[in-house]
Write a protein that holds these residues in place. Structure first.
Motif, PDB file in Angstrom:
ATOM      1  N   UNK A 147       0.835  -1.199   0.000  1.00  0.00           N
ATOM      2  CA  UNK A 147       0.000   0.000   0.000  1.00  0.00           C
ATOM      3  C   UNK A 147       0.876   1.257   0.000  1.00  0.00           C
ATOM      4  N   UNK A 150       1.748   1.863  -3.478  1.00  0.00           N
ATOM      5  CA  UNK A 150       0.623   2.465  -4.199  1.00  0.00           C
ATOM      6  C   UNK A 150       0.498   3.955  -3.875  1.00  0.00           C
ATOM      7  N   UNK A 151       0.682   4.303  -2.612  1.00  0.00           N
ATOM      8  CA  UNK A 151       0.633   5.720  -2.246  1.00  0.00           C
ATOM      9  C   UNK A 151       1.793   6.483  -2.905  1.00  0.00           C
ATOM     10  N   UNK A 154       0.767   7.244  -6.348  1.00  0.00           N
ATOM     11  CA  UNK A 154      -0.153   8.378  -6.355  1.00  0.00           C
ATOM     12  C   UNK A 154       0.639   9.686  -6.193  1.00  0.00           C
ATOM     13  N   UNK A 241      -3.687   4.579   8.016  1.00  0.00           N
ATOM     14  CA  UNK A 241      -4.063   3.531   7.052  1.00  0.00           C
ATOM     15  C   UNK A 241      -3.080   2.367   7.120  1.00  0.00           C
TER      16      UNK A 241
ATOM     17  N   UNK B 105     -10.125  -5.140   1.442  1.00  0.00           N
ATOM     18  CA  UNK B 105      -9.349  -4.313   2.361  1.00  0.00           C
ATOM     19  C   UNK B 105      -8.465  -3.331   1.625  1.00  0.00           C
ATOM     20  N   UNK B 109      -8.474   0.408   2.685  1.00  0.00           N
ATOM     21  CA  UNK B 109      -7.263   0.961   3.300  1.00  0.00           C
ATOM     22  C   UNK B 109      -6.692   2.081   2.448  1.00  0.00           C
ATOM     23  N   UNK B 110      -6.852   1.933   1.138  1.00  0.00           N
ATOM     24  CA  UNK B 110      -6.307   2.935   0.239  1.00  0.00           C
ATOM     25  C   UNK B 110      -7.143   4.208   0.235  1.00  0.00           C
ATOM     26  N   UNK B 111      -8.328   4.125   0.794  1.00  0.00           N
ATOM     27  CA  UNK B 111      -9.161   5.322   0.855  1.00  0.00           C
ATOM     28  C   UNK B 111      -9.953   5.568  -0.423  1.00  0.00           C
ATOM     29  N   UNK B 128     -14.434  -2.116  11.768  1.00  0.00           N
ATOM     30  CA  UNK B 128     -13.050  -1.983  11.300  1.00  0.00           C
ATOM     31  C   UNK B 128     -12.418  -3.361  11.098  1.00  0.00           C
ATOM     32  N   UNK B 132     -10.878  -4.151   7.518  1.00  0.00           N
ATOM     33  CA  UNK B 132      -9.409  -4.136   7.494  1.00  0.00           C
ATOM     34  C   UNK B 132      -8.805  -5.530   7.535  1.00  0.00           C
ATOM     35  N   UNK B 172      -3.958  -5.059  -2.738  1.00  0.00           N
ATOM     36  CA  UNK B 172      -3.724  -3.614  -2.726  1.00  0.00           C
ATOM     37  C   UNK B 172      -3.851  -3.085  -4.144  1.00  0.00           C
ATOM     38  N   UNK B 173      -4.716  -2.099  -4.374  1.00  0.00           N
ATOM     39  CA  UNK B 173      -4.887  -1.599  -5.737  1.00  0.00           C
ATOM     40  C   UNK B 173      -3.688  -0.768  -6.187  1.00  0.00           C
ATOM     41  N   UNK B 526      -5.289   4.280  -6.960  1.00  0.00           N
ATOM     42  CA  UNK B 526      -5.627   4.946  -5.693  1.00  0.00           C
ATOM     43  C   UNK B 526      -6.044   6.376  -6.006  1.00  0.00           C
ATOM     44  N   UNK B 527      -7.191   6.770  -5.442  1.00  0.00           N
ATOM     45  CA  UNK B 527      -7.651   8.133  -5.731  1.00  0.00           C
ATOM     46  C   UNK B 527      -7.699   8.960  -4.445  1.00  0.00           C
TER      47      UNK B 527
END
Lengths: 527, 527
Positions: A147, A150-151, A154, A241, B105, B109-111, B128, B132, B172-173, B526-527
């Motif tokens: 993750x 991934x962040x 972004x 997160x 998840x 988690x990525x929002x 949660x 999660x 995880x995307x 992730x956005x």
């Protein structure tokens, strides 16, 4: 429930709030998870800290380490020894427990390696739980580290980063993932994928003593660079997160041997490419609960034990061992004359550090008749009396009668002093110190490979650009598990250690130096 | 323990053997896992089967589905409704329970999306946990599917395969993983990575009723091809390595609403690109334990509900619903005149299948004054009396007084008959049937895109080469969650459905047909 001052609010996984009645014992921090228990070690240690009068023990740490293995996949029997040892100590009336790392499920499941949970009479009640993913701890660390990547992607889209430095991870080995390109056909961005146990987030979980510390350390991880300047995750990631995903993963698991001796399992960093030790909190919790705590460190004395002593104890306030056991198989120690120097070197090295060090020879079937010869050799080498037994066949029974000297050393020795830190020592000087002390190669035979100086300079520059104190990072030697030098078979006067490159794990507070014997990348092929 | 004939040996996770005393109730199959319970549903259902006199209920299934959402990330409130509904039914003295899928998840988690565990007064005690990662179920499925890919790579090395067809997965995307190249700089092999909830192994876990069935289904998965001929995993993988990883993942989790109503969570396939329903065993177990079982299916009636009816019920012996609730937000149903046809279409379609169907309008703050108008519209459309409430604000209390007709339909209706199978129907004919029945597009407006015929032929050829009966595979329509046709805004007489390509999931017993509205690949950014 009234709003009494005695009501305690704790914040376990994912920021859940729970009302709790006043805490009275470790039991309040234990939850059942199927066939194992999980313990909120952060909460328990915090409770002990804020309740100085609460009952606790002051257990002593014993390190179980081993001869350098002949190859990565051949173990000497450290876990088998650890299990037999606590069974034998408890048989003698001593409250002993063990702390193990969690084996890498990917490698076990893939069949590249057996499990790492002992065997025969020296077994856990549910070895398959330990070997096959436990309660998802490794999976959670994998998800959290991925993750972060991934962040970081972004952040690239958002113009905050232009290069990502943190690798993706996979618990499942696949050699083709060593080098990949993502966004194929568009950006074709080069990336690498490493095994989950080797990643920085695993190191952070091993070295941290609270969720806040994990959060602070993740914030300090270098995500990548923007215009050549390091950018840390703290600059753009909602840290909750990440800690949310880790909620259960930070809790050590408790299981037991077939004889009912307590075994804690937590953290799984590899010893050759990472720090090779279980989590610090699992050891500290065990020390508060038991009189003798056997800590198993990965691979040989030159790997996990060196890391326990020089990283955990020197730089992270872990307890210096009151004794050590160095495990070997008779064949590892003696059958290859070129490598026979390594075992006595390890034993003498630990003795030289004022750690009472007990040679332990883990016999296989058909080797019982070697005992007299092994004893004679040990005497020649001026070892303490070796402990010898077939631990798979006989378990703790093989050890119990041989432990008088060991028990005496552990129970009568005073609590060891704290070692001095190497912080501030120049990196190359620190590697030379390790080479001399842990590998037996003098400083003048530590060679800097072409490109090493540039790699070091780049690492220093990266840290400087993000305000990270490079001198405060603890050294992690990254090397093959099966060798201590460039060529262990060379005559002593010709052995060298060559430094190849430097990699910063600033979140974990570590700097990795790859020796020439290090693997390209820790992503094995299924065999 | 003596070797009495009453002692039962079961083989839970990883082939562990446990001695068990004679089973007396569901309690024997429940283990605590932290704040939730995990239930050995395979064991319990097997026990019921072999003990016909053991007490059990014969609960009726109610499907909670929804209007087609305006976009993928905007939910209508199905989970909120499901939670409020069981709370309301239990308030009325009815033993109701809910079965939910586990949310992804990675996305939570990525929002990129909120959780999927209700909200406000219609909440779970520990949302949660569900959001999660629960007890690592998704992580275990991810590891097992990725391990299959690693074994396929080994099969390539061993000359047993030349092309790998099964994708790697990630929870995880990361959009950059949509298209990757592995072995960069060497083979540069093109691959894709999909989200874990979309993979075939997730489908297998959802559709299987025993570990043996999982094993058999994994054996039938197409790994790839050799000289153009399909090769299945059964030909080269030790299946126990896969089922070992899934040991705990196959056990449904049990949690509860803030009002103490039981909620089972198990399986998490997406509804638009997969089958969108919880595991069959979790529903069957719930039916043996409760009188009314609310099953939530993903996205709109054209997605998860269509799949429950046409895949689970028609082809996998799941129970036909005794009633359905179709959730909408007032704004979804009425604010876009171009799309307002969809909600009445769904309600009428389900009624047409002899399923008593109750419109439920989930109000948001400030919408209470719309109730009279909503009721009038429902009357005009000849709906049953709609159930209307602000479920976030009021929970089950908003529903309890409005459930007379619903309770009457569920409790007094006879157990529904089994629907007939579509096995043997030609694939295109089957898609036409779905288009006509579930999307309202007549067969003559189902268009085959260029390349579709070739894709179909290739899929048929692939199956034929491995001895898989193509005609026995159940149809999965792969489409956008927000549209039922190529253009839902077109006038009714102009709406079309275009078929793009075919993909075989022979292990799960499914054949996917991508409609033109399907996403390129289910790996969001992730956005």
């Amino acid at each position: 429930m009234c709003c009494s001052g005695h009501v305690r609010r704790s914040t376990p996984p994912g920021g859940r709030l729970q009302e709790r009645t006043p805490v009275t014992s470790i039991e309040d921090f234990i939850s059942q998870y199927g066939l194992v228990q999980k313990i909120d070690a952060f909460g328990y240690l915090d409770y002990l800290k804020s309740n100085p009068d609460a009952p606790r023990k002051h257990g002593k740490v014993v390190l179980v380490t081993a001869d350098t293995p002949l190859k990565a996949s051949r173990g000497e029997g450290k876990t088998t020894t650890t299990i037999a040892l606590i069974d034998a100590l408890r048989e003698r009336g001593i409250d002993a427990a063990a702390v193990l790392r969690q084996p890498s499920m990917g490698i076990t499941a893939a069949g590249s390696k057996g499990g790492a949970s002992g065997g025969g009479k020296a077994s856990l009640t549910h070895p398959e739980l330990i070997d096959w993913g436990l309660c998802g701890e490794m999976g959670a660390i994998e998800a959290a580290q991925n993750l972060l990547v991934s962040f970081a992607e972004k952040a690239v889209d958002d113009g905050k980063l232009d290069t990502i430095l943190v690798p993706r991870v996979s618990e499942v080995p696949s050699r083709s993932l060593r080098q990949i390109a993502v966004d194929r056909g568009k950006g074709d961005v080069a990336e690498r994928v490493v095994l989950t146990p080797t990643c920085e987030l695993m190191q952070i979980v091993v070295l941290s003593r609270s969720m806040d510390e994990i959060s602070e350390r993740v914030a300090k991880m270098v995500a990548g660079t923007k215009d050549g300047k390091a950018v840390t995750f703290g600059e753009f990631v909602d840290l909750w997160r990440i800690t949310g995903i880790l909620g259960d993963a930070v809790k050590p698991a408790k299981t037991e041997t077939v004889n009912g001796s307590p075994v804690y399992v937590h953290g799984g960093p590899f010893a050759n490419v990472s720090i090779g030790i279980p989590t610090l909190v699992s050891v500290e919790m065990a020390c508060a609960l038991h009189d003798v705590v056997i800590v198993e460190a990965g691979y040989g004395t030159d790997a996990g034990a060196q890391k326990w002593l020089d990283i955990a104890c020197r730089e992270y306030d872990a307890q210096w061992p009151s004794a050590a056991i160095v495990v070997t198989r008779a064949s590892t120690w003696r059958d290859d004359p070129d490598l026979a120097w390594r075992y006595p070197f390890h034993v003498q090295r630990l003795e030289g550090l004022d750690i009472p060090t007990f040679p332990l020879i883990n016999l296989w079937d058909g080797e019982d008749d070697q005992i007299p010869a092994l004893k004679a050799t040990a005497k020649e080498l001026e070892f303490r009396d070796p402990i010898i037994g077939n631990l798979y066949r006989d378990g703790g029974d093989a050890l119990a009668p041989q432990l008088d000297a060991f028990v005496d050393a552990v129970t009568n020795g005073s609590m060891p002093a704290e070692p001095h830190s190497h912080k501030g020592m120049a990196l190359v000087e620190n590697v030379r110190w390790v080479a001399e002390n842990a590998y037996g190669v003098p400083a003048d035979r530590v060679i800097l490979k072409d490109g090493f100086a540039e790699s070091l300079q780049a690492a220093e520059g990266l840290c400087a650009s993000a305000g990270i104190d490079f001198g405060s990072l603890a050294l992690v030697a990254v090397k093959s598990p099966a060798t201590m030098t460039d060529n262990d078979r060379a005559p002593e006067a010709e052995r060298t250690v060559t430094l190849k490159k430097v990699e910063v794990h600033s979140g974990a507070g570590l700097v990795h130096v790859n020796l020439t014997t290090s693997l390209t990348t820790p992503m094995p092929k299924i065999v």
